[in-house]
Design an enzyme around this catalytic site. Structure first.
Site, short mmCIF file in Angstrom:
data_model
loop_
_atom_site.label_atom_id
_atom_site.label_comp_id
_atom_site.label_asym_id
_atom_site.label_seq_id
_atom_site.Cartn_x
_atom_site.Cartn_y
_atom_site.Cartn_z
N ASN A 1 51.52 55.64 -1.05
CA ASN A 1 51.05 54.47 -1.59
C ASN A 1 50.42 53.58 -0.39
O ASN A 1 51.15 53.71 0.75
CB ASN A 1 52.22 53.92 -2.18
CG ASN A 1 52.26 54.49 -3.85
OD1 ASN A 1 51.60 55.38 -3.82
ND2 ASN A 1 53.23 53.93 -4.37
N VAL A 2 49.44 52.92 -0.43
CA VAL A 2 48.74 52.01 0.36
C VAL A 2 49.15 50.37 0.06
O VAL A 2 48.59 49.74 0.61
CB VAL A 2 47.30 52.30 0.37
CG1 VAL A 2 47.03 53.55 1.11
CG2 VAL A 2 46.68 51.98 -0.67
N HIS B 1 49.38 57.64 3.89
CA HIS B 1 47.95 57.28 3.85
C HIS B 1 47.33 55.84 4.40
O HIS B 1 46.40 55.30 4.03
CB HIS B 1 47.55 57.21 2.13
CG HIS B 1 47.70 58.90 1.64
ND1 HIS B 1 47.57 59.35 0.49
CD2 HIS B 1 47.72 59.98 2.19
CE1 HIS B 1 47.56 60.33 0.20
NE2 HIS B 1 47.69 60.99 1.32
N CYS C 1 37.45 49.69 13.28
CA CYS C 1 36.24 50.04 13.23
C CYS C 1 35.51 51.19 13.11
O CYS C 1 36.03 52.43 13.31
CB CYS C 1 35.71 49.56 14.84
SG CYS C 1 34.03 49.16 15.23
N CYS D 1 33.28 44.07 13.32
CA CYS D 1 34.28 44.23 14.45
C CYS D 1 33.73 43.22 15.55
O CYS D 1 32.76 42.71 16.00
CB CYS D 1 33.73 45.68 14.96
SG CYS D 1 34.89 45.98 16.51
N THR E 1 54.27 60.98 -8.59
CA THR E 1 53.05 61.64 -7.65
C THR E 1 52.83 62.76 -8.56
O THR E 1 53.44 63.66 -9.07
CB THR E 1 53.39 61.89 -6.42
OG1 THR E 1 51.97 62.67 -5.95
CG2 THR E 1 54.73 62.63 -6.04
N ASN F 1 58.85 61.54 -13.13
CA ASN F 1 57.58 61.32 -13.66
C ASN F 1 57.65 61.22 -15.00
O ASN F 1 58.37 61.74 -16.02
CB ASN F 1 56.87 62.27 -13.13
CG ASN F 1 55.29 62.28 -13.03
OD1 ASN F 1 54.53 61.68 -14.06
ND2 ASN F 1 54.78 62.37 -11.82
N GLU G 1 55.07 62.31 -16.84
CA GLU G 1 54.73 63.50 -17.46
C GLU G 1 54.80 64.86 -16.43
O GLU G 1 54.82 64.65 -15.10
CB GLU G 1 53.27 63.57 -17.69
CG GLU G 1 52.25 63.21 -16.68
CD GLU G 1 50.94 62.89 -17.17
OE1 GLU G 1 50.06 63.01 -16.42
OE2 GLU G 1 50.50 62.29 -18.19
P1 NAD Z 1 49.04 60.12 -8.14
O1 NAD Z 1 48.33 61.66 -7.84
O2 NAD Z 1 50.49 60.12 -7.12
O3 NAD Z 1 49.59 60.08 -9.60
C1 NAD Z 1 50.31 59.15 -10.54
C2 NAD Z 1 51.39 59.91 -10.80
O4 NAD Z 1 52.35 59.06 -11.30
C3 NAD Z 1 51.00 60.83 -12.04
O5 NAD Z 1 51.54 62.00 -11.93
C4 NAD Z 1 51.65 59.96 -13.25
O6 NAD Z 1 52.28 60.83 -14.28
C5 NAD Z 1 52.83 59.28 -12.65
N1 NAD Z 1 53.25 58.00 -13.30
C6 NAD Z 1 52.51 57.13 -13.95
N2 NAD Z 1 53.25 55.85 -14.25
C7 NAD Z 1 54.60 56.57 -13.96
C8 NAD Z 1 55.96 55.75 -13.90
N3 NAD Z 1 55.76 54.54 -14.53
N4 NAD Z 1 56.72 56.24 -13.48
C9 NAD Z 1 56.68 57.44 -12.99
N5 NAD Z 1 55.77 58.21 -12.71
C10 NAD Z 1 54.60 57.76 -13.41
O7 NAD Z 1 48.46 59.01 -7.66
P2 NAD Z 1 46.73 58.76 -7.90
O8 NAD Z 1 46.81 57.47 -8.63
O9 NAD Z 1 46.09 60.01 -8.43
O10 NAD Z 1 46.64 58.47 -6.37
C11 NAD Z 1 46.15 59.52 -5.28
C12 NAD Z 1 46.23 58.72 -3.85
O11 NAD Z 1 45.56 57.44 -3.85
C13 NAD Z 1 47.50 58.48 -3.68
O12 NAD Z 1 48.09 59.46 -2.97
C14 NAD Z 1 47.39 57.20 -3.05
O13 NAD Z 1 47.04 57.34 -1.35
C15 NAD Z 1 46.20 56.47 -3.45
N6 NAD Z 1 46.69 55.29 -4.49
C16 NAD Z 1 47.39 54.55 -4.00
C17 NAD Z 1 48.15 53.55 -4.85
C18 NAD Z 1 48.83 52.56 -4.22
O14 NAD Z 1 49.08 52.38 -3.19
N7 NAD Z 1 49.86 51.82 -5.48
C19 NAD Z 1 47.30 53.57 -5.99
C20 NAD Z 1 46.50 54.32 -6.51
C21 NAD Z 1 46.00 55.28 -5.41
ZN ZN Z 2 34.24 47.97 17.09
#
Ligand code: NAD
Ligand code: ZN
Length: 243
Positions: free
Chosen positions: A103-104, A120, A128, A147, A188, A213, A215
């Site tokens: 997560n970011v 990430h 920059c 920048c 994830t 998770n 699912e």
């Molecule tokens: P991801 O691939 O990690 O998928 C989200 C997962 O969370 C799914 O498997 C879903 O079934 C599960 N989920 C949903 N709600 C849940 C809950 N309440 N409890 C437990 N599990 C739950 O994430 P993404 O959204 O496909 O993102 C991919 C990349 O994008 C990440 O690796 C990240 O770098 C970035 N991203 C970060 C954030 C953040 O910082 N919050 C948000 C979106 C995307």
């Molecule tokens: Zn620069």
């Protein structure tokens, strides 16, 4: 929730010597931060998966910055949830040794976790596109930040799809993965590499994997304990069994 399975998973955590956590966007979903996959990943009819790429930034930096400013605004109004807080508690109790997140959103650090590896990056940091300048935003971006050293465009210092992870951070992460004898994987989809293969490193060395998770994922078939449910409910339930 299956009480016996939950108790077995809690015992596996308590019996581990070096327990670690891996988290993805799902852990922040109950803090109202959208994930990238499914309906949640849509913003003004753009697919988030197509916005978080270097080519999208080259094509249209102002669109990408508008999207990041929107995400920054959203995150600044969100709070860590019970799942983030349980991980803080486990670290304070000496049970959790390290936390590796995709997560970011910075919510683990805001919740109080200390030993966190943000593989990430972090949504508020900048780099920059042309020189070595790095900086940090204190509030959501307006327009395309430029920048202070060379006046070229700044971009978010996050890892986009198709980019490599920071080798220094990865060195630490692989060391932790190789030490771990139990790992909990929370929210994830196990689709984004290399993060998707982190739990397999623990597994190959004989460690136990617990997955939380809503699912099943690509990982589910190989884990020791699959706990189906929301992170914000499942983690506190596990914690109650870890007295
Ligand atoms: P991801 O691939 O990690 O998928 C989200 C997962 O969370 C799914 O498997 C879903 O079934 C599960 N989920 C949903 N709600 C849940 C809950 N309440 N409890 C437990 N599990 C739950 O994430 P993404 O959204 O496909 O993102 C991919 C990349 O994008 C990440 O690796 C990240 O770098 C970035 N991203 C970060 C954030 C953040 O910082 N919050 C948000 C979106 C995307
Ligand atoms: Zn620069």
């Amino acid at each position: 929730m299956n009480g016996v399975l939950l108790k077995e998973a809690a015992d596996a955590i308590l019996n581990a010597d070096y327990f670690i956590a891996l988290t993805g966007a799902g852990i922040s979903k109950e803090s109202k931060i959208p994930t990238f996959r499914g309906e949640d990943g849509l913003w003004r009819n753009y697919d988030a998966m197509e916005l978080a790429t270097p080519s999208a930034f080259t094509r249209n930096p102002s669109l990408i910055w508008e999207w990041y400013a929107w995400r920054q605004g959203l995150i600044s109004e969100c709070e860590p949830n019970p799942a983030h807080n349980t991980l803080v508690r486990w670290e304070e109790r000496g049970i959790l040794k390290t936390l590796i997140t995709q997560n970011v959103d910075g919510l683990h650090i805001r919740a109080g976790s200390v030993n966190v590896h943000e593989v990430h990056g972090d949504l508020w940091t900048l780099k920059c596109t042309s020189c070595n300048y790095r900086g940090r935003l204190m509030q959501p971006a307006t327009g395309i930040p430029s920048c202070p050293q060379c006046n070229n465009h700044l971009r978010p210092d996050v890892v986009w799809f198709g980019e490599l992870l920071d080798p220094v951070i990865m060195d630490h992460v692989y060391t932790e993965l190789e030490r771990a004898d139990a790992c909990i994987v929370i929210g994830t989809s196990a689709l984004v590499q290399p993060a998707a293969s982190f739990p397999l490193i623990v597994k190959q060395r004989g460690g136990k994997i617990i997955e939380v998770n809503v699912e099943p994922t690509m990982l589910t078939g190989t884990v020791d304990f699959y706990l189906s449910g929301k992170a914000g409910e499942t983690l506190p339930a596990l914690d109650e069994l870890m007295i």
